[in-house]
Motif scaffolding. Structure first.
Motif, PDB file in Angstrom:
ATOM      1  N   MET A   1       0.838  -1.202   0.000  1.00 20.40           N
ATOM      2  CA  MET A   1       0.000   0.000   0.000  1.00 20.40           C
ATOM      3  C   MET A   1       0.872   1.251   0.000  1.00 20.40           C
ATOM      4  N   LYS A   2       0.469   2.234  -0.811  1.00 24.17           N
ATOM      5  CA  LYS A   2       1.188   3.498  -0.866  1.00 24.17           C
ATOM      6  C   LYS A   2       0.452   4.558  -0.052  1.00 24.17           C
ATOM      7  N   HIS A   3       1.216   5.517   0.452  1.00 21.83           N
ATOM      8  CA  HIS A   3       0.659   6.616   1.230  1.00 21.83           C
ATOM      9  C   HIS A   3       1.086   7.928   0.578  1.00 21.83           C
ATOM     10  N   LEU A   4       0.098   8.727   0.171  1.00 15.72           N
ATOM     11  CA  LEU A   4       0.364  10.007  -0.485  1.00 15.72           C
ATOM     12  C   LEU A   4      -0.135  11.143   0.403  1.00 15.72           C
ATOM     13  N   PHE A   5       0.778  12.030   0.771  1.00 13.94           N
ATOM     14  CA  PHE A   5       0.436  13.190   1.590  1.00 13.94           C
ATOM     15  C   PHE A   5       0.473  14.433   0.699  1.00 13.94           C
ATOM     16  N   VAL A   6      -0.683  15.072   0.546  1.00 16.78           N
ATOM     17  CA  VAL A   6      -0.789  16.270  -0.287  1.00 16.78           C
ATOM     18  C   VAL A   6      -0.935  17.466   0.649  1.00 16.78           C
ATOM     19  N   ILE A   7       0.066  18.329   0.653  1.00 16.57           N
ATOM     20  CA  ILE A   7       0.099  19.461   1.584  1.00 16.57           C
ATOM     21  C   ILE A   7      -0.241  20.756   0.850  1.00 16.57           C
ATOM     22  N   ASN A   8      -1.207  21.478   1.387  1.00 19.10           N
ATOM     23  CA  ASN A   8      -1.529  22.811   0.870  1.00 19.10           C
ATOM     24  C   ASN A   8      -0.801  23.837   1.738  1.00 19.10           C
ATOM     25  N   PRO A   9       0.265  24.455   1.231  1.00 15.15           N
ATOM     26  CA  PRO A   9       1.047  25.384   2.057  1.00 15.15           C
ATOM     27  C   PRO A   9       0.314  26.681   2.387  1.00 15.15           C
ATOM     28  N   THR A  10      -0.789  26.961   1.686  1.00  8.63           N
ATOM     29  CA  THR A  10      -1.535  28.198   1.946  1.00  8.63           C
ATOM     30  C   THR A  10      -2.695  27.987   2.917  1.00  8.63           C
ATOM     31  N   ALA A  11      -2.919  26.746   3.360  1.00 10.55           N
ATOM     32  CA  ALA A  11      -4.014  26.475   4.294  1.00 10.55           C
ATOM     33  C   ALA A  11      -3.678  27.046   5.668  1.00 10.55           C
ATOM     34  N   GLY A  12      -4.696  27.547   6.356  1.00 10.48           N
ATOM     35  CA  GLY A  12      -4.471  28.100   7.687  1.00 10.48           C
ATOM     36  C   GLY A  12      -3.860  29.490   7.630  1.00 10.48           C
ATOM     37  N   LYS A  13      -3.445  29.965   8.785  1.00  9.80           N
ATOM     38  CA  LYS A  13      -2.936  31.338   8.891  1.00  9.80           C
ATOM     39  C   LYS A  13      -1.479  31.456   8.466  1.00  9.80           C
ATOM     40  N   THR A  14      -0.699  30.375   8.641  1.00  8.54           N
ATOM     41  CA  THR A  14       0.722  30.407   8.294  1.00  8.54           C
ATOM     42  C   THR A  14       1.100  29.144   7.529  1.00  8.54           C
ATOM     43  N   ASP A  15       2.201  29.205   6.816  1.00  5.37           N
ATOM     44  CA  ASP A  15       2.705  28.063   6.062  1.00  5.37           C
ATOM     45  C   ASP A  15       3.376  27.080   7.024  1.00  5.37           C
ATOM     46  N   ARG A  16       2.742  25.916   7.215  1.00  5.35           N
ATOM     47  CA  ARG A  16       3.279  24.897   8.115  1.00  5.35           C
ATOM     48  C   ARG A  16       3.853  23.711   7.347  1.00  5.35           C
ATOM     49  N   SER A  17       4.096  23.880   6.056  1.00  2.36           N
ATOM     50  CA  SER A  17       4.472  22.744   5.222  1.00  2.36           C
ATOM     51  C   SER A  17       5.767  22.067   5.684  1.00  2.36           C
ATOM     52  N   HIS A  18       6.766  22.848   6.124  1.00  2.00           N
ATOM     53  CA  HIS A  18       8.027  22.240   6.579  1.00  2.00           C
ATOM     54  C   HIS A  18       7.799  21.417   7.842  1.00  2.00           C
ATOM     55  N   GLU A  19       7.006  21.953   8.748  1.00  2.00           N
ATOM     56  CA  GLU A  19       6.691  21.248   9.991  1.00  2.00           C
ATOM     57  C   GLU A  19       5.912  19.964   9.715  1.00  2.00           C
ATOM     58  N   ILE A  20       4.932  20.043   8.819  1.00  2.00           N
ATOM     59  CA  ILE A  20       4.111  18.871   8.495  1.00  2.00           C
ATOM     60  C   ILE A  20       4.952  17.809   7.799  1.00  2.00           C
ATOM     61  N   GLY A  32       7.638   2.465   9.266  1.00  2.00           N
ATOM     62  CA  GLY A  32       8.165   1.694   8.151  1.00  2.00           C
ATOM     63  C   GLY A  32       7.251   1.590   6.951  1.00  2.00           C
ATOM     64  N   PHE A  33       6.551   2.681   6.605  1.00  2.00           N
ATOM     65  CA  PHE A  33       5.695   2.639   5.416  1.00  2.00           C
ATOM     66  C   PHE A  33       6.229   3.591   4.346  1.00  2.00           C
ATOM     67  N   PRO A  34       6.065   3.214   3.066  1.00  2.00           N
ATOM     68  CA  PRO A  34       6.515   4.094   1.977  1.00  2.00           C
ATOM     69  C   PRO A  34       5.547   5.254   1.801  1.00  2.00           C
ATOM     70  N   LEU A  60      -3.938   2.746  -2.502  1.00  2.00           N
ATOM     71  CA  LEU A  60      -3.423   4.068  -2.158  1.00  2.00           C
ATOM     72  C   LEU A  60      -4.248   4.714  -1.061  1.00  2.00           C
ATOM     73  N   ARG A  61      -3.546   5.321  -0.115  1.00  4.49           N
ATOM     74  CA  ARG A  61      -4.189   6.153   0.898  1.00  4.49           C
ATOM     75  C   ARG A  61      -3.708   7.590   0.708  1.00  4.49           C
ATOM     76  N   VAL A  62      -4.672   8.511   0.648  1.00  2.56           N
ATOM     77  CA  VAL A  62      -4.359   9.918   0.412  1.00  2.56           C
ATOM     78  C   VAL A  62      -4.709  10.723   1.654  1.00  2.56           C
ATOM     79  N   TYR A  63      -3.775  11.568   2.077  1.00  9.53           N
ATOM     80  CA  TYR A  63      -3.967  12.411   3.251  1.00  9.53           C
ATOM     81  C   TYR A  63      -3.940  13.870   2.790  1.00  9.53           C
ATOM     82  N   ALA A  64      -5.104  14.517   2.810  1.00  7.53           N
ATOM     83  CA  ALA A  64      -5.198  15.915   2.401  1.00  7.53           C
ATOM     84  C   ALA A  64      -4.814  16.783   3.590  1.00  7.53           C
TER      85      ALA A  64
END
Length: 311
Positions: A1-20, A32-34, A60-64
């Motif tokens: 199973m694959k795991h896809l994380f799609v990050i919106n850097p403009t969501a919320g008040k500040t850009d948390r993309s590096h932290e996420i 231990g998952f890809p 596939l599992r997608v995490y918005a």
């Protein structure tokens, strides 16, 4: 199973993309998952990213990682692919759809809970070709949402300030508009404040508008709110926001069905789709034959246990 994380850097008040990203990478190493992590770059980018990944055919599992808009885009990319499941890691300002999980809503902020989560098949509403997981609406609320985009451009104005200014502007311009509406063959005509189609219960940053809605019951809850006067608007909207529209049977009509068609007599009108805004003169809403597999923390439940206060 694959795991896809799609990050919106403009969501919320500040850009948390590096932290996420750091949180995801640490959890992936530990469990231990890809995984693949992709940042969005513009409107509907998440839908394209998810659709391309879904087309590869792997489980596939997608995490918005964002708000309701990011979740909506991910759903539009994944719908119709039975090997794909979607969820939300809430980093937006509203995060309204997952509020249906009540006391378990906070568990969506734990990435491990989502990676280990279970799935259920949820309904979707087709709105002029775009899929909606939560709530579609036409009327005052959609016009306010559309107006916010313009007021946000003003310097030194916060998101809350833009909402307040847009609300004042559109209330002063006229609360209701003339529409023709048809719900499963039943026709309505006149001035309406709002026309709502719901599979979820919350929108607009926590407004509890449709207590009866269930995301998996194969039907849409419709609410038609007729013309409201300026003197009564605060009272009606207050009850509307808390699920107590039944206190106004002369103004609010609740129906359950499969489809609704709306025609704006004044030309193009704003349409709210899971917090995103479209424009069209004609609006066609229907229960989509496509479903979405939705991931949620194990043991969490969404069945409605709260009923609006009696009239």
């Amino acid at each position: 199973m694959k795991h896809l994380f799609v990050i919106n850097p403009t969501a919320g008040k500040t850009d948390r993309s590096h932290e996420i990203r750091a949180e995801i990478e640490e959890l992936a190493r530990e469990m231990g998952f890809p995984c693949e992590i992709i940042l969005t770059r513009g409107p509907m980018d998440a839908a394209d990213i998810v659709q391309r990944a879904a087309g590869q055919g792997d489980e596939l599992r997608v995490y918005a990682c964002g708000g309701d808009g990011t979740l909506n885009e991910a759903v539009n990319g994944a719908a119709g692919y039975p090997h794909v499941a979607v969820t939300q890691y809430p980093t937006g300002s509203g995060n309204d759809f997952i509020r249906i999980f009540g006391k378990d809503t906070s568990r969506f902020s734990d990435l491990r809970e989502l990676v280990e989560g279970e799935t259920a098949e949820f309904d979707l509403i087709d709105c002029n070709g775009r899929l909606c997981l939560n709530i579609c609406s036409v009327g005052l609320d959609a016009r306010i949402a559309a107006g916010m985009q313009s007021f946000k451009k003003l310097p030194f104005l916060s998101g809350r300030g833009a909402y307040a200014l847009s609300t004042l502007y559109h209330v002063l311009r006229g609360i209701s508009r003339p529409y023709e509406a048809e719900v499963d063959g039943r026709h309505f005509s006149g001035d309406f404040t709002m026309l709502v189609a719901a599979s979820g219960r919350y929108y607009g940053g926590g407004m509890y508008v449709m207590p009866e809605a269930e995301p998996d019951d194969g039907r849409i809850e419709f609410l038609l709110v007729r013309k409201v006067t300026v003197l009564k608007v605060a009272e009606v909207i207050g009850d509307y926001k808390t699920g107590n529209y039944r206190r106004h049977p002369d103004l609010a009509t609740h129906l359950t069905g499969k489809e609704m068609a709306i025609l704006s007599r004044e030309g193009r009108t704003a349409i709210n789709i899971d917090g995103e805004v479209m424009m069209s003169r004609e609006v066609r809403l229907s229960l989509s034959p496509r479903k979405i597999r939705f991931i949620f923390p194990r043991g969490a439940r969404w069945e409605s246990t709260f009923f609006a206060d009696p009239i």
